[in-house]
Motif scaffolding. Structure first.
Motif, PDB file in Angstrom:
ATOM      1  N   PHE A   1     -21.300 -79.739  56.225  1.00 57.58           N
ATOM      2  CA  PHE A   1     -22.459 -79.206  56.951  1.00 57.58           C
ATOM      3  C   PHE A   1     -23.558 -78.828  55.958  1.00 57.58           C
ATOM      4  N   THR A   2     -24.794 -79.209  56.288  1.00 55.67           N
ATOM      5  CA  THR A   2     -25.966 -78.799  55.526  1.00 55.67           C
ATOM      6  C   THR A   2     -27.029 -78.328  56.504  1.00 55.67           C
ATOM      7  N   VAL A   3     -28.028 -77.632  55.980  1.00 54.59           N
ATOM      8  CA  VAL A   3     -29.162 -77.220  56.805  1.00 54.59           C
ATOM      9  C   VAL A   3     -30.435 -77.452  56.004  1.00 54.59           C
ATOM     10  N   THR A   4     -31.443 -77.973  56.680  1.00 53.96           N
ATOM     11  CA  THR A   4     -32.766 -78.148  56.073  1.00 53.96           C
ATOM     12  C   THR A   4     -33.714 -77.121  56.676  1.00 53.96           C
ATOM     13  N   VAL A   5     -34.364 -76.351  55.809  1.00 59.63           N
ATOM     14  CA  VAL A   5     -35.311 -75.316  56.242  1.00 59.63           C
ATOM     15  C   VAL A   5     -36.709 -75.749  55.807  1.00 59.63           C
ATOM     16  N   THR A   6     -37.653 -75.663  56.742  1.00 52.60           N
ATOM     17  CA  THR A   6     -38.997 -76.199  56.508  1.00 52.60           C
ATOM     18  C   THR A   6     -40.055 -75.144  56.793  1.00 52.60           C
ATOM     19  N   ASN A   7     -41.064 -75.065  55.938  1.00 53.36           N
ATOM     20  CA  ASN A   7     -42.281 -74.313  56.245  1.00 53.36           C
ATOM     21  C   ASN A   7     -43.479 -75.231  56.005  1.00 53.36           C
ATOM     22  N   SER A   8     -44.678 -74.677  56.021  1.00 52.73           N
ATOM     23  CA  SER A   8     -45.874 -75.524  55.916  1.00 52.73           C
ATOM     24  C   SER A   8     -46.058 -76.098  54.523  1.00 52.73           C
ATOM     25  N   PHE A   9     -45.239 -75.630  53.544  1.00 54.42           N
ATOM     26  CA  PHE A   9     -45.384 -76.116  52.177  1.00 54.42           C
ATOM     27  C   PHE A   9     -44.296 -77.124  51.787  1.00 54.42           C
ATOM     28  N   GLY A  10     -43.312 -77.316  52.663  1.00 54.84           N
ATOM     29  CA  GLY A  10     -42.279 -78.283  52.348  1.00 54.84           C
ATOM     30  C   GLY A  10     -40.934 -77.936  52.957  1.00 54.84           C
ATOM     31  N   SER A  11     -39.897 -78.667  52.556  1.00 57.85           N
ATOM     32  CA  SER A  11     -38.542 -78.499  53.083  1.00 57.85           C
ATOM     33  C   SER A  11     -37.554 -78.335  51.940  1.00 57.85           C
ATOM     34  N   THR A  12     -36.501 -77.575  52.228  1.00 61.20           N
ATOM     35  CA  THR A  12     -35.410 -77.408  51.267  1.00 61.20           C
ATOM     36  C   THR A  12     -34.093 -77.616  51.999  1.00 61.20           C
ATOM     37  N   THR A  13     -33.223 -78.426  51.422  1.00 61.98           N
ATOM     38  CA  THR A  13     -31.910 -78.686  52.025  1.00 61.98           C
ATOM     39  C   THR A  13     -30.830 -78.004  51.189  1.00 61.98           C
ATOM     40  N   SER A  14     -29.926 -77.334  51.887  1.00 63.60           N
ATOM     41  CA  SER A  14     -28.854 -76.598  51.211  1.00 63.60           C
ATOM     42  C   SER A  14     -27.803 -77.545  50.651  1.00 63.60           C
TER      43      SER A  14
END
Length: 468
Positions: free
Chosen positions: A168-181
């Motif tokens: 399992f992974t999660v991708t978190v996004t804001n207006s400056f980009g995304s980060t995947t765990s």
């Protein structure tokens, strides 16, 4: 050391610390700044917070290479630390970035891999550093997006064998980009069985089956300190006994300090307890001090069978082989008589359930039975403790741990109804007892003000059904 090696920050031998400082910027203070270490040649994160002087101390893996940076309220450029076998002090302070320098979300801690029995619920948590930006989440299973999994928590109400080793992974996004765990792994173990639940109850309520088998010769002993005529011990069947190698004679007083008692029983239904039938050979070697406040005993059973037939139709039928050691101590403190008995089957001792055919082989650990009694005869506390009681059944390794305390307010000198009234007014039991299978917890019994509860396969239920 590979990128996927595991770091356990709770192990002192695996951990060192990086000491450093943070320089504030503008109106942003250097105190209460979140600092993060992230493994470069190992998998692991750690966090720390600066003190009022802007100083921090954050953990990294011993002999590992890590990246150190601030995470909140502003980011800083990352610096490398390690590898080293001792603590490190950075050469320069970390400098917070200007407010205009925003970035994609930063994880405050990694996703945790989970181990759960089939049938239980699990949850994964995305822990992200506080961000003024709106955050969007998307969870993935084995690289594929999970429909509707768009919150910071992903829950599986019931796991099955099909979930075993899922990533399992999660991708978190804001207006400056995304980060995947990094990926977290779900390991699914077999659900606890009813028999295993029975093991848990036995460890709490009747952990002394082997003791009952090995101590059978004590049926030849009378409470007034004298030995019985072995021929008169049984209602039906026969019993013979030896005291220090000589036939036991009725009325012989116990030698007390050092004695070896052996008994041979053949379908002996005892006079004291007609629900018990004994067959086989067992011996008890006891040594005590002159005040009888310390008693050491080694008990051995050779193919000894004990059958218990209760009035409710419940039958216990076991055969024991092997030895068990015990130490009993009695002390008096502030008017309380404290008795402690520690019993431990020696490695290799076995107990066979003749009704199911299963064989329990004892490996290590011990059971502690304790009682505190006011000298007048009032029982104050009874405790049962399992200290890494390790055994195998069918080749499967189990370990029982925990302590349960049963406070009591009863007086043996009062009539039965009065004893019951006092008993019912006692404080509630406290503590818990857990059982692990092959290193993973499958169940526990615990006590709260609302009563006793059982947790099995991650599901908590009252130990006893409640009537309206």
């Amino acid at each position: 050391m590979t990128r996927f090696s595991t770091w356990n920050a709770d192990k002192v031998v695996d951990t060192i610390f990086v000491n450093g400082c943070v320089t504030g910027i503008g109106d942003v203070s250097s105190s209460r700044v979140a600092v993060r270490s992230s493994g470069i040649d190992y998998s692991g994160l750690a966090t720390a917070t600066t003190n009022s002087e802007g100083k921090f101390r954050v953990a990294i893996r011993r002999n590992g290479l890590a990246s150190i940076s601030t995470a909140y309220p502003r980011r800083s450029a990352a610096v490398r630390a390690g590898p080293s076998a001792t603590d490190i002090t950075l050469d320069a302070c970390l400098t917070l970035s200007p407010a205009s320098e925003k970035s994609a979300p930063v994880f405050f801690a990694p996703l945790l891999s989970m181990v759960a029995p089939a049938g239980s619920p699990v949850a994964f948590y995305a822990l992200v550093v506080f961000d003024e930006e709106a955050l969007r989440y998307q969870w993935f299973r084995n690289g594929r997006a999970i429909d509707g999994a768009t919150q910071s928590i992903y829950r599986l109400p019931v796991v099955t064998s099909a979930d075993d080793q899922a990533q399992f992974t999660v991708t978190v996004t804001n207006s400056f980009g995304s980060t995947t765990s990094p990926a977290a792994t779900l390991s699914v173990t077999a659900a606890a069985t009813l028999l295993e639940l029975d093991y848990l109850f036995k460890m709490l309520f009747s952990p002394f089956d082997l003791s009952a088998v090995t101590s059978a010769p004590l049926n030849l002993f009378e409470s007034n300190g004298k030995w019985l005529d072995p021929a008169a011990v049984c209602r039906t069947g026969t019993a013979t006994g030896l005291l220090n190698g000589q036939p036991i004679a009725a009325g012989t007083e116990t030698s007390g300090f050092n004695q070896v008692v052996s008994g041979t029983f053949d379908k002996c239904v005892t006079r004291d307890d007609p629900t018990i039938e004994l067959s086989g050979f067992s011996t008890v070697n006891e040594t005590s001090n002159s005040e009888f406040t310390v008693l050491d005993a080694t008990r051995r059973a050779d193919n000894f069978r004990r059958i218990s037939r209760q009035g409710n139709g419940q039958v216990t039928d076991v055969t024991g082989n092997g030895s068990e050691k015990s130490t009993s101590t009695i002390s008096t403190v502030n008017g309380l008589e404290i008795a402690i008995n520690v019993s431990a089957p020696l490695p290799g001792a076995t107990l066979r359930n003749n009704l199911t055919g299963e064989v329990t082989q004892f490996i290590s650990g011990d059971t502690v039975l304790g009682s505190t009694e006011i000298i007048s005869g009032k029982l104050a506390t009874l405790t049962i403790e399992q200290r890494s009681r390790t055994f195998t059944i069918g080749g499967v390794r189990y370990v029982a741990n925990g302590l349960v305390s049963f406070p009591s307010v009863t007086d043996y000198q009062l009539p039965g109804p009065e004893q019951l009234r006092l008993l019912n007014s006692a404080p509630v039991p406290t503590g818990q007892l857990s059982l692990t299978r092959n290193g993973f917890q499958i169940g526990r019994i615990f006590f709260t003000a609302e009563g006793p509860f059982v947790e099995i396969n991650g599901v908590v239920k009252p130990m006893f059904s409640r009537t309206p």
